[in-house]
Design an enzyme around this catalytic site. Sequence first.
Site, mmCIF file in Angstrom:
data_model
loop_
_atom_site.group_PDB
_atom_site.id
_atom_site.type_symbol
_atom_site.label_atom_id
_atom_site.label_comp_id
_atom_site.label_asym_id
_atom_site.label_seq_id
_atom_site.Cartn_x
_atom_site.Cartn_y
_atom_site.Cartn_z
ATOM 1 C CD GLU A 26 41.045 14.330 12.474
ATOM 2 O OE1 GLU A 26 40.743 15.342 11.815
ATOM 3 O OE2 GLU A 26 42.183 14.134 12.914
ATOM 4 C CG ASP A 30 37.185 17.974 8.799
ATOM 5 O OD1 ASP A 30 38.036 18.479 9.557
ATOM 6 O OD2 ASP A 30 37.435 17.054 8.016
ATOM 7 C CB SER A 299 42.276 18.013 11.277
ATOM 8 O OG SER A 299 43.074 16.874 11.106
#
Length: 382
Positions: A26, A30, A299
């Site tokens: 994750e 990002d 995400s």
Amino acid sequence: MVSTHPTLDSIDGGQAPVNTSDAGGESNLDFMLSIPIIYPQTTTLYQTDDLYYAEGGNGSTGGIFNTFLDAIDGSYCTYSAYGETGDDPGLDPTYPDPNGYQGQLMCGVYKPTNVISISYGEQEQDLPAYYQERQCNEFLKLGLQGTSIFVASGDTGVGGIPGDGTANGCLRNGTVFSPTQPNSCPWLTNVGATKVYPGRTVFEPESAVVDLAGHPYSSAFSSGGGFSNIFPIPSYQADAISTYFADYNPPYPYYYNGQYNGTDGLYNRNGRGIPDVAANGDNIAVYLEGNFTLEGGTSASSPIFAALVNRINEERIKAGKGSVGFINPVLYQHPEILNDIVNGTNPGCGTDGFSCAPGWDPVTGLGTPNYPKMLKLFLSLP
């Protein structure tokens, strides 16, 4: 060469970086998407909670975000609302932790950045309403102080994660649509996901993401969206939702005020709509755990949209203006600064989910960013 590594703001024993083999997908996603957009601006990683709680603690902690909010606003540590003062002792980590971080709960030790992107979340059903309502007030406070908060809308369409509550992650025997959390808070900007059709280019209309299991990801993926069972429709969204229902009414029975038991309804007719906007979230090339691979999901969409707003803040600050803060009212007043997405659905709970439509819809919101139009509008504002 200027380093692109994020600045670490460690909260209550949060640790980073880690070995390459332990890299978290994750955070990795990002930063790999946001850094190229905002460079040479820098990024900050808020790494929250010690390893004991990060891995489930004593099994009783199911809360999320409160220790993070404590660290960027000291007043939140003792804020009282909806019958609760401070963090929830049964849901949130407590510090000092004899199994890990032995310092005091960190309150107001960091300044919030102008833009925050969140790719983590739960379902509304996972937490008490009072917990979510108290937390939502803090998101409002941050927005009013100039911090824009973007949240990935979820990757399971109108449902939740399979095994979360019921076998398919949906409510009332696996039939009722399950809203995501903290997305349903009206003071956040929710970001759904789009994809470019095979053989097409980014200059042609996109579609909402609908990927079957194994194509290309192990799990099926569709853009999270729907209507909150806890929060009502905010005023800035009322006209958009009313138009959607009037012109493109979903083919499902519904209920009101979050009361789905005792009805045959599948979604809350007067709940806050999710998402607000969208961005590309499919077939993203990343480098993870020492290998090149493909990732996707909302995400990916959230940091892309957030990074563009960070660029807008940079231009506003150069012009002697402040950061934009909570932007939803402006977006809903000016949908022309977004690319409307009119194709695709977000299946779940044994249905095709909702459908994209002209204007706002509970799949891709108002659409994807048109940066030149967004920049021109926000630079024209005080």
